[in-house]
Enzyme design. Structure first.
Site, PDB file in Angstrom:
ATOM      1  N   ARG A  57     -12.660   2.020  -7.683  1.00  0.00           N
ATOM      2  CA  ARG A  57     -11.848   3.225  -7.943  1.00  0.00           C
ATOM      3  C   ARG A  57     -12.234   3.850  -9.283  1.00  0.00           C
ATOM      4  O   ARG A  57     -12.900   3.197 -10.099  1.00  0.00           O
ATOM      5  CB  ARG A  57     -10.359   2.848  -7.943  1.00  0.00           C
ATOM      6  CG  ARG A  57      -9.891   2.480  -6.555  1.00  0.00           C
ATOM      7  CD  ARG A  57      -8.396   2.464  -6.473  1.00  0.00           C
ATOM      8  NE  ARG A  57      -7.997   2.149  -5.109  1.00  0.00           N
ATOM      9  CZ  ARG A  57      -6.773   2.233  -4.652  1.00  0.00           C
ATOM     10  NH1 ARG A  57      -5.799   2.610  -5.453  1.00  0.00           N
ATOM     11  NH2 ARG A  57      -6.500   1.938  -3.400  1.00  0.00           N
ATOM     12  N   ASP A 112       0.823  -1.212   0.000  1.00  0.00           N
ATOM     13  CA  ASP A 112       0.000   0.000   0.000  1.00  0.00           C
ATOM     14  C   ASP A 112       0.856   1.261   0.000  1.00  0.00           C
ATOM     15  O   ASP A 112       1.956   1.267   0.555  1.00  0.00           O
ATOM     16  CB  ASP A 112      -0.928  -0.013   1.232  1.00  0.00           C
ATOM     17  CG  ASP A 112      -2.075   0.978   1.084  1.00  0.00           C
ATOM     18  OD1 ASP A 112      -2.420   1.324  -0.066  1.00  0.00           O
ATOM     19  OD2 ASP A 112      -2.605   1.407   2.117  1.00  0.00           O
ATOM     20  N   LEU A 122       9.943 -20.986  -4.615  1.00  0.00           N
ATOM     21  CA  LEU A 122       9.103 -19.988  -3.926  1.00  0.00           C
ATOM     22  C   LEU A 122       7.687 -20.106  -4.465  1.00  0.00           C
ATOM     23  O   LEU A 122       7.469 -20.105  -5.677  1.00  0.00           O
ATOM     24  CB  LEU A 122       9.640 -18.572  -4.181  1.00  0.00           C
ATOM     25  CG  LEU A 122       8.789 -17.423  -3.627  1.00  0.00           C
ATOM     26  CD1 LEU A 122       8.786 -17.415  -2.097  1.00  0.00           C
ATOM     27  CD2 LEU A 122       9.277 -16.062  -4.143  1.00  0.00           C
ATOM     28  N   HIS A 181       1.903   3.474  -9.107  1.00  0.00           N
ATOM     29  CA  HIS A 181       1.659   2.046  -9.342  1.00  0.00           C
ATOM     30  C   HIS A 181       2.805   1.431 -10.148  1.00  0.00           C
ATOM     31  O   HIS A 181       3.216   0.299  -9.909  1.00  0.00           O
ATOM     32  CB  HIS A 181       0.332   1.837 -10.069  1.00  0.00           C
ATOM     33  CG  HIS A 181      -0.866   2.203  -9.232  1.00  0.00           C
ATOM     34  ND1 HIS A 181      -1.025   1.770  -7.937  1.00  0.00           N
ATOM     35  CD2 HIS A 181      -1.957   2.965  -9.498  1.00  0.00           C
ATOM     36  CE1 HIS A 181      -2.159   2.243  -7.445  1.00  0.00           C
ATOM     37  NE2 HIS A 181      -2.744   2.981  -8.371  1.00  0.00           N
TER      38      HIS A 181
HETATM   39  C1  IPE Z   1      -5.489  -2.623   0.234  1.00  0.00           C
HETATM   40  O1  IPE Z   1      -5.158  -1.297  -0.013  1.00  0.00           O
HETATM   41  C2  IPE Z   1      -5.540  -3.390  -1.046  1.00  0.00           C
HETATM   42  C3  IPE Z   1      -4.290  -3.538  -1.778  1.00  0.00           C
HETATM   43  C4  IPE Z   1      -3.128  -3.107  -1.399  1.00  0.00           C
HETATM   44  C5  IPE Z   1      -4.386  -4.249  -3.005  1.00  0.00           C
HETATM   45  P1  IPE Z   1      -6.267  -0.164  -0.121  1.00  0.00           P
HETATM   46  O2  IPE Z   1      -5.557   1.106  -0.400  1.00  0.00           O
HETATM   47  O3  IPE Z   1      -7.331  -0.558  -1.069  1.00  0.00           O
HETATM   48  O4  IPE Z   1      -6.865  -0.184   1.356  1.00  0.00           O
HETATM   49  P2  IPE Z   1      -7.749   0.891   2.126  1.00  0.00           P
HETATM   50  O5  IPE Z   1      -8.845   1.308   1.192  1.00  0.00           O
HETATM   51  O6  IPE Z   1      -6.862   2.043   2.462  1.00  0.00           O
HETATM   52  O7  IPE Z   1      -8.230   0.178   3.349  1.00  0.00           O
HETATM   53  C1  IPE Z   2      -1.845   0.186  -3.309  1.00  0.00           C
HETATM   54  O1  IPE Z   2      -1.591   1.548  -3.383  1.00  0.00           O
HETATM   55  C2  IPE Z   2      -2.124  -0.423  -4.671  1.00  0.00           C
HETATM   56  C3  IPE Z   2      -3.544  -0.765  -4.879  1.00  0.00           C
HETATM   57  C4  IPE Z   2      -4.495  -0.740  -3.987  1.00  0.00           C
HETATM   58  C5  IPE Z   2      -3.902  -1.191  -6.226  1.00  0.00           C
HETATM   59  P1  IPE Z   2      -2.744   2.611  -3.308  1.00  0.00           P
HETATM   60  O2  IPE Z   2      -3.189   2.944  -4.684  1.00  0.00           O
HETATM   61  O3  IPE Z   2      -3.838   2.178  -2.397  1.00  0.00           O
HETATM   62  O4  IPE Z   2      -1.969   3.843  -2.689  1.00  0.00           O
HETATM   63  P2  IPE Z   2      -2.518   4.876  -1.613  1.00  0.00           P
HETATM   64  O5  IPE Z   2      -2.972   4.093  -0.435  1.00  0.00           O
HETATM   65  O6  IPE Z   2      -3.635   5.617  -2.273  1.00  0.00           O
HETATM   66  O7  IPE Z   2      -1.336   5.738  -1.328  1.00  0.00           O
HETATM   67 MG    MG Z   3      -4.125   2.422  -0.408  1.00  0.00          MG
END
Ligand code: IPE
Ligand code: IPE
Ligand code: MG
Length: 247
Positions: free
Chosen positions: A64, A13, A124, A30
């Site tokens: 999203r 995240d 792995l 990303h």
């Molecule tokens: C959790 O991250 C899902 C992934 C990393 C794939 P999110 O960014 O979606 O989580 P929330 O919404 O902050 O809980």
């Molecule tokens: C995690 O990064 C990747 C996915 C959930 C696909 P985020 O896109 O949630 O990044 P933040 O949390 O908005 O910084």
């Molecule tokens: Mg996130």
């Protein structure tokens, strides 16, 4: 008990915030995050971790903005096209967990091909959780048991934790020993709800694209220092008898 986790589960995240801090579009984050995936795989291969499960895209992430979901799908497809041969060469078995039906056919085909190509690898066990939710996982396990009951193959009274555990994702792997979440939020966000029951949780403020091996090593050191009691007493776990009170 081994001090190296056998199975590591990771919520990757912080990609969006990493990009926003640089005044760049979220998608740049990303893309940078995809490179960290390789770093994490290298780390597991080097340290001898047997299984790595990465949360790449949650059931909720479908909600999203359309352009972000579309760009993530393109990135996912590109990574499948680029990385699978090299992972195969390095002895990585790749599998996917989640609701595959929601992906476009081109992605589903690549996922299936990667699984077939790497099926006999054992160095792995890499699992990518994509279109995955812990609640979905438990629901699909319940549905699968219900089908057997309806077909007369299973007595409902026989359903217990062992039978349900056999139908959730990752059933053939040891439960995750260590969970790592980057990005500073201390929540599970519908990741492996069933499988994390006794997993050690570790959180870092580090955003996913800037995660490095030193931070992963710190997580492993912290893990090694913990006593996993699984509901027992410290004495039981240490294999020693508690001292009598009247001694
Ligand atoms: C959790 O991250 C899902 C992934 C990393 C794939 P999110 O960014 O979606 O989580 P929330 O919404 O902050 O809980
Ligand atoms: C995690 O990064 C990747 C996915 C959930 C696909 P985020 O896109 O949630 O990044 P933040 O949390 O908005 O910084
Ligand atoms: Mg996130």
């Amino acid at each position: 008990m081994s001090t190296i986790p056998r199975h590591l589960a990771v919520i990757m995240d912080g990609n969006g915030r990493w990009a926003q801090r640089r005044r760049r579009p979220r998608m740049i984050g990303h893309r940078a995050g995809a490179r960290t995936v390789n770093l994490c795989i290298d780390f597991c291969l080097e340290t001898g971790i047997e299984a790595l499960t990465l949360f790449a895209f949650s059931s909720e992430n479908w909600g999203r903005p359309e352009d972000e979901v579309g760009a993530l799908m393109k990135l996912f497809l590109g990574a499948l096209e680029r990385e699978v041969d090299e992972l195969d060469r390095r002895g990585v078995r790749i599998r996917f967990i989640g609701e595959r039906e929601r992906f476009a056919e081109a992605i589903r085909a690549r996922m299936a091909a990667a699984e077939v190509q790497t099926a006999s690898n054992t160095r792995l066990h890499l699992t990518i959780a994509a279109s995955y939710g812990g609640r979905w996982d438990i629901a699909q396990a319940a549905r699968s048991l219900a089908r057997d009951v309806a077909a007369g193959r299973l007595d409902p009274e026989a359903i217990d934790e062992t039978l349900l555990a056999a139908r959730v994702a990752l059933a053939d792997l040891p439960a995750p020993d260590l969970f790592i979440r980057t990005g500073g939020d201390t929540r599970v966000s519908n990741f492996l709800l069933w499988q994390l029951a006794y997993t050690e949780l570790w959180f870092t403020e580090t955003l996913w694209p800037e995660l490095d091996a030193a931070t992963l090593r710190r997580a492993l050191e912290d893990y090694a220092s913990r006593e996993r009691r699984f509901g027992l007493t410290g004495e039981q776990v240490a294999g020693t008898q508690p001292r009598e009170n009247n001694e």
